[in-house]
Design an enzyme around this catalytic site. Structure first.
Site, short mmCIF file in Angstrom:
data_model
loop_
_atom_site.label_atom_id
_atom_site.label_comp_id
_atom_site.label_asym_id
_atom_site.label_seq_id
_atom_site.Cartn_x
_atom_site.Cartn_y
_atom_site.Cartn_z
N ARG A 196 0.95 -1.39 -0.04
CA ARG A 196 -0.01 0.09 0.08
C ARG A 196 0.86 1.35 0.13
NH1 ARG A 196 -3.75 0.13 -2.16
NH2 ARG A 196 -2.78 2.08 -3.32
N LYS A 216 3.27 25.16 -3.90
CA LYS A 216 2.02 24.74 -3.54
C LYS A 216 1.98 23.23 -3.67
CE LYS A 216 -0.46 28.69 -5.02
NZ LYS A 216 -1.32 29.52 -5.94
N LYS A 250 6.89 40.13 -3.50
CA LYS A 250 5.40 40.22 -3.92
C LYS A 250 5.06 41.45 -3.34
CE LYS A 250 4.83 35.41 -4.52
NZ LYS A 250 3.71 34.05 -4.21
N GLU A 308 7.07 40.73 -8.55
CA GLU A 308 6.01 40.44 -8.97
C GLU A 308 5.52 41.79 -9.47
OE1 GLU A 308 2.70 37.94 -6.88
OE2 GLU A 308 2.43 40.19 -6.32
N ASP A 351 1.83 38.97 -13.17
CA ASP A 351 0.85 38.30 -12.52
C ASP A 351 -0.45 39.29 -12.81
OD1 ASP A 351 -0.15 36.18 -11.08
OD2 ASP A 351 0.30 36.98 -9.37
#
Lengths: 284, 284, 284, 284, 284, 284
Positions: free
Chosen positions: F98, F133, F165, F195, F216
């Site tokens: 598994r 992410k 950012k 950014e 962005d």
């Protein structure tokens, strides 16, 4: 034998610190099927220490690496001397190089400094020992390097021997009380060292049954008298900013032990490098 | 902020190493209800670094300890200067003393050495940076100490920037190939440094698009020419056994960066001590 | 103080072992807003030991739990005696109950057994000490329980004192050689114990300068003679399957120390329970 | 197979605890090139358990050690019986000896005690099972020792089965409510045990659909009636200070299970020793 | 309560992974004395899960951060809905942002997918449960998210329930033998599930006394017959690539349980963001 | 090479999580002397990734297992394709199954999704890169899977590149100030990404010397103009909810990089199974 368990941890930590998520340069530029032969070579003069740690570094990077030792820990080396020969995957050798050198340079520095102190007191009967002024996290291997350099070890940590200093004496209400409290609290297998700054304290500590007298902050004349009084009753230890300039004179007072913080807190790394001798493709 | 997470680990390891199963001397001789005030005092001259680490040591030994900072990391101190005042249980202060001092002496030694190099190249526009020749397990805090001393950091580890050295060049089949392989393999956020030993290599590396040229093993005249060719195209870095004697001259070649291993592998600890000022019984 | 660091680890391990991914019964049946008051109550007669460990268990389960100690470690308790009162979230108290009791029952068992031995040799001047025959992973807290019961500790581990036994003697080529090798290898702060099975060995060990003689496998008459010979020169220790039946007689031989493995390897848990006194909803 | 992962951890912890920074006696007195043969020998009568743990101890100390098993876990042994023969470096055998024996003595004690209970209830159809009253940190291997002694295991931890006791019943507002809450919260693969102190509670628990009834604090007559009512609907378990004196009678009530805390919290170590048979120099 | 211990570990690991040696951007650009207020805002529609994990992330980054929850785990949210308000040092909020969002987006995705399956079988009496097909290292919190979404949990791991699949049946020599072996080996508190691919196997498993039948690889007609035969004797579970398209029909066969791997191995993250509302200098 | 160190940890954690104290079913039903041969077989279509992780899983469960790879990471597979053949103890294969599948299904899902994006932008010159992410705890292996699928990696963590950012810009007082602060604080080996949401910001960032512009929240027309202005001065990156629908158009703007969170936060596991081919008793 069991030492290896502790070396394993300290080496793993160092590799994680240096390699992080991977040696991006080597992975990108060196094909996986290239093997290499390399030598570890002294660039300075001193006592080599830490070859087993270097071996553990490469073992962790790649179990396949072979190391042939030409010299052993404790050997005096000069610029150009080959310490060992390494053979294995080129990637592994390049990735482990810096960590291996960082260890052996540091430890050889400690051994070399120790050997220098040992030579200075040769013939006096005094032994050079280390202190707890070691690099955080590396005490065990630094203390090992001290023995490689011909020195001896003091206690390893706060838990394996009693050392009563001025603040303990004040808090306990005198040397006699401090020694008595300690003797009643610790295992019968532990010794008690008492720091003495005057001859009165020497006498008090001897009466209290101290095993070792730390003769601190004394001129050498007073220290010699302290040694005389303690003879046959307790070991005597000199401590406190002992330098290459002062070591011989202090040893001449007859103290049994000189504990020298500088062995571990201010040694200069011994220059050692890894030279790639040859690389070749593994066609198998 | 998150740094504390990493300091926590390194401090915990050091305390376990030094305290083991307990400070038998202090537990036996100092009653639990005695409090103390102590000062951390400089015994030498240099740049202090590591006060937050010292604070973490005492916090782990006893959350109750209060520390009042008189000086901050980066301050030049002279013998007798008080760095901070400590108040808390006497047992805790005595138990944490050695580990706290071991850290701050080591880090202040690094900062002081760095400051000395920074001063030597002042006015040249060159920056002094560290290397990966750090004490195993202590890289992060040693690199912090370099910044405290006015230096700057080089890459932290093998995983955060590409540095192509002679062995990588050979394995990849030349500078152009090595740079290309690296550029194709690593994140676009990473820079590529190429070690150059000749002016031909400088030209090759510039054509290959290197971000930084490491001008190694060159006399200063050649190095100056390398700097001239790279101007506006790549940063230039000098490296390799740079000493206090050679730093200023090397900086005068116009290189942007001098990376100095000695900052971390051969610094001398700055002498700093903990002096107990007063002890008293806590009657509450 | 620093002890807490070690207790923390041993308690965390025990909680992970018992609670795993959660106390499913309590989470399912006891609402989150119920608080409880509970008492820790003795169900047997003995010396209580381990209240600080019990406190740490509940602290880790829920920092909010309040504990009021009615008795302290070292107190003799009888069935029905309340050791401490606990107040906090019902879920936390129920989840921590078993681990807390497992610790305190075990440690109180050790302390009680120790106290029984101490009483048996009272007046003889001999001290009862523990051995390395402790429960794996719990040595430190078991040795603490021995002191709570009025006993004393022997060495903590293989690294803090020399104990030369028959196999070491054989390997080294005799007692004199073994002691000499050890003295030359270990820190001057360590003592050397030599196991002696005959009076000849006693004499050899004394000449070799042993600090402690372990008089093993001797009848009490021989042991008494060994003690006589060692008087003023070395401490004497009796060891080997000492029981409640034989302890007093052995102590009468004049030995300084009786080391008793049974203190830690065969104690019976002292029966102690947690009784919920009251539960109520927290309406705040 | 995967068990080894867990044994590894518990053994490593025990070795670190006992060996610390090194077995100073053995390192000083036993040359590195001496090999030894030794036997593990029973000194008492009982069921041996823990040979695989002993093997792991020596494996960690020195991968080179060879062990030949003469008896296996579960064998009844008498004084003088050889359990296994060991061959390897003398240093490794001496360094690992105490930890290996501590484990096997403890586990054999548990297995022996279990076997005694199993024998007492033989023929009744009842099974002897352990509890969560295990030594903190050693639950898994102690539960293994119970099976070696012929017993069976109860739940491993708070997370793998529901056991509703009096405090849970009160908090949930009755047995029916408690069982319902639990059934709705836990995986369908988990069983629910309900502690019953009266026959009314037995009936309530059966109606609520409990899988196991814990018949606690009942006289045997009542318990037998509880068993009768539960027959075919739920398993029945007797618990609470079951002793060698009471076990047979309780089993005679027809309960399926006797859970006995004493198996793990109050067993006496089985006496087992390591005897060196021969040492010799390895000339290779 | 104790859950927090496990969340702590998983969060610490995630922070170390993302923050490494420090958030260089934030440390360089955001002064230490700037505070911020921020909202956690849904950008998609679904069931929110993981707010306590998000809270733990920020707690570890900075104990000073305050979080006010506007919604709780289990709430359905739509784009623009504020889940919670955060206030604290700007550096800490920016450094923790990504890890906090990674957790809550993943867990809300799992909860949302679960809720969708739960709705599909609503009214059928069947429950939606998870499997062991979870993200390595995140099983506990993913299983928590399943319950937040209205699902139920299957066994946590291989150690808390028996599940006999085809390979086990073959190895044991049939269903009857496999069930008997298992019943004799595992605690009486564990249930036994048997995987059945035919009605013959259903009958065998029922005779063998299985607690749960896993009706795998059956058409729904056969499965319904299996359910009929098992009624009152064992629970029935359907498994194997159950999708949103097939769930309702399978539930209509009367099975008690649908175990759905897709809940955890193929959920889409729910879009959630952290919006800085305001920053200001802390003049205190 | 060193990657294995990191894979080791993540695999060990997963095995502990899934196996816990032991695979009770397999231990009870499968005799210890049964060996098995099994195939890892694709059930869906996609790019396989994670075979070395699968290998590590089985290696940890049983060093004895042999794996023969039929396909390698990066291969496109279709239902029925055998990825590798496994031979070893049946118990070990069943216990590790598994966890091994959980890893390879997840990683192959990531690789497959990546390959799909790579194909969508083929010919545009743009590269597909991942983001931060990722699944908490699995970043390194997920980023590896991205490269297997033909994608490239973005920065690994917050410590290896600067990304400024909007919040950093506000806190620092503008793009110019933010870039300057960052350049003065971070190693010269680090790049700076800024950014930009408007063309004015693009100009500011270029003047400030940014290495990468993150374009962005721009429509593609504006983005294309941004790309034009940056050409030759900085790399350009598009980010923010890029989907299979929008990727090609965005690539057509000429940006160098598309960073796509969905690669790692919303991939669907690739269906892969372990099929036992044969079991047999090992008579040796």
């Amino acid at each position: 034998m069991i030492y290896s368990l502790l070396i394993e941890d300290v080496v793993r930590r160092a590799l994680r610190e240096d390699v992080g998520t991977g040696d991006v340069t080597t992975l990108a530029t060196v094909p996986a099927d290239i093997r290499a032969r390399a030598n570890i070579v002294a660039k300075g003069t001193g006592v080599v220490a830490g070859l087993p740690v270097l071996e553990e570094v490469f073992r962790q990077v790649s179990p396949d690496i072979k190391i042939k030792f030409i010299r052993e820990d404790g050997a005096w080396v000069r610029p150009g001397d080959i310490l060992c020969e390494i053979e294995g995957w080129a990637r592994a050798i390049l990735t482990g190089e810096r960590v291996a050198l960082n260890f052996i340079q540091l430890l050889s520095g400690v051994a070399t400094r120790t050997a220098s102190f040992v030579e200075l007191v040769a013939g006096s009967g005094a032994r050079i020992v280390d202190t707890r002024k070691t690099t955080p996290g590396l005490r065990l291997i630094e203390k090992y390097a001290v023995t490689v350099g011909g020195g001896r070890n003091h206690r390893m940590a706060l838990d394996d021997a009693v050392m009563i200093k001025d603040n303990h004496i004040v808090a306990a209400g005198g040397i006699a009380a401090a020694v008595k409290r300690a003797r009643n609290a610790v295992p019968h297998t532990m010794t008690i060292t008492v720091e003495c700054e005057t001859l009165e304290q020497v006498d008090e500590a001897l009466i209290a049954g101290a095993d070792v007298l730390l003769l601190d902050n004394m001129d050498n004349e007073t220290r010699a008298e302290g040694v005389r009084r303690a003879k046959g009753k307790a070991l005597t230890e000199a401590s406190g900013s002992i330098t290459e300039e002062t070591a011989a004179e202090i040893a001449a007072t007859g103290v049994d032990i000189l504990s020298v913080g500088a062995l571990t807190h201010s040694s200069k790394a011994l220059d050692i490098s890894l030279d790639i001798i040859e690389t070749y493709q593994d066609l198998s």
